[in-house]
Design a protein around this motif. Structure first.
Motif, PDB file in Angstrom:
ATOM      1  N   GLN A  31     -17.597 -11.377  82.604  1.00  0.00           N
ATOM      2  CA  GLN A  31     -16.758 -12.524  82.289  1.00  0.00           C
ATOM      3  C   GLN A  31     -17.293 -13.208  81.037  1.00  0.00           C
ATOM      4  O   GLN A  31     -18.503 -13.295  80.850  1.00  0.00           O
ATOM      5  CB  GLN A  31     -16.761 -13.535  83.444  1.00  0.00           C
ATOM      6  N   VAL A  32     -16.382 -13.670  80.211  1.00  0.00           N
ATOM      7  CA  VAL A  32     -16.759 -14.493  79.065  1.00  0.00           C
ATOM      8  C   VAL A  32     -16.062 -15.841  79.205  1.00  0.00           C
ATOM      9  O   VAL A  32     -15.020 -15.960  79.844  1.00  0.00           O
ATOM     10  CB  VAL A  32     -16.407 -13.834  77.714  1.00  0.00           C
ATOM     11  N   ILE A  33     -16.648 -16.861  78.595  1.00  0.00           N
ATOM     12  CA  ILE A  33     -16.129 -18.219  78.679  1.00  0.00           C
ATOM     13  C   ILE A  33     -15.571 -18.620  77.319  1.00  0.00           C
ATOM     14  O   ILE A  33     -16.180 -18.362  76.294  1.00  0.00           O
ATOM     15  CB  ILE A  33     -17.246 -19.209  79.083  1.00  0.00           C
ATOM     16  N   GLY A  34     -14.407 -19.225  77.340  1.00  0.00           N
ATOM     17  CA  GLY A  34     -13.813 -19.778  76.127  1.00  0.00           C
ATOM     18  C   GLY A  34     -13.515 -21.253  76.337  1.00  0.00           C
ATOM     19  O   GLY A  34     -13.065 -21.662  77.411  1.00  0.00           O
ATOM     20  N   GLU A  35     -13.791 -22.060  75.328  1.00  0.00           N
ATOM     21  CA  GLU A  35     -13.532 -23.493  75.386  1.00  0.00           C
ATOM     22  C   GLU A  35     -12.703 -23.886  74.172  1.00  0.00           C
ATOM     23  O   GLU A  35     -12.912 -23.361  73.080  1.00  0.00           O
ATOM     24  CB  GLU A  35     -14.841 -24.276  75.371  1.00  0.00           C
ATOM     25  N   GLY A  36     -11.775 -24.816  74.380  1.00  0.00           N
ATOM     26  CA  GLY A  36     -10.960 -25.245  73.256  1.00  0.00           C
ATOM     27  C   GLY A  36     -10.420 -26.652  73.443  1.00  0.00           C
ATOM     28  O   GLY A  36     -10.224 -27.123  74.557  1.00  0.00           O
ATOM     29  N   TYR A  37     -10.189 -27.314  72.311  1.00  0.00           N
ATOM     30  CA  TYR A  37      -9.606 -28.653  72.277  1.00  0.00           C
ATOM     31  C   TYR A  37      -8.262 -28.566  71.577  1.00  0.00           C
ATOM     32  O   TYR A  37      -8.035 -27.692  70.743  1.00  0.00           O
ATOM     33  CB  TYR A  37     -10.510 -29.625  71.514  1.00  0.00           C
ATOM     34  N   GLY A  38      -7.378 -29.493  71.889  1.00  0.00           N
ATOM     35  CA  GLY A  38      -6.090 -29.523  71.221  1.00  0.00           C
ATOM     36  C   GLY A  38      -5.376 -30.839  71.426  1.00  0.00           C
ATOM     37  O   GLY A  38      -5.740 -31.640  72.298  1.00  0.00           O
TER      38      GLY A  38
END
Length: 93
Positions: A31-38
């Motif tokens: 598993q990989v983790i992705g984080e994002g703002y918007g």
């Protein structure tokens, strides 16, 4: 006698070629983790998905397209949405 020896060596060579790929190949799931703002939820989700797919690709993996949203919240101090998700990946040896 000599012909039987060549057949035995040939058969052993063919079997080692046929079965060596299957014996050495292994598929690793992770598993990989992705984080994002918007500015909105969709923009934050797209950013997090992009970073997760990029992390999978840079780790020589392929995406399973299975995403699990871990965190999805509006940050009150900034007014931006924050999304953190997990993406399934696999790689072959």
């Amino acid at each position: 006698m000599k012909m039987k020896k060549y057949r035995a060596v040939g058969a052993a060579l063919v079997m080692s070629i046929v079965f060596s790929g299957a014996a050495l190949a292994a598929r690793h799931h992770y598993q990989v983790i992705g984080e994002g703002y918007g500015h909105d939820r969709d923009q934050a989700y797209e950013a997090a998905s992009y970073y997760a797919n990029r992390a999978c690709y840079l780790g020589w993996g392929e995406s399973t397209q299975e995403e699990t949203i871990l965190v999805e919240e509006l940050q009150p101090a900034s007014g931006y949405w924050y999304v953190k998700l997990s993406l399934g990946c696999f790689s072959d040896d």
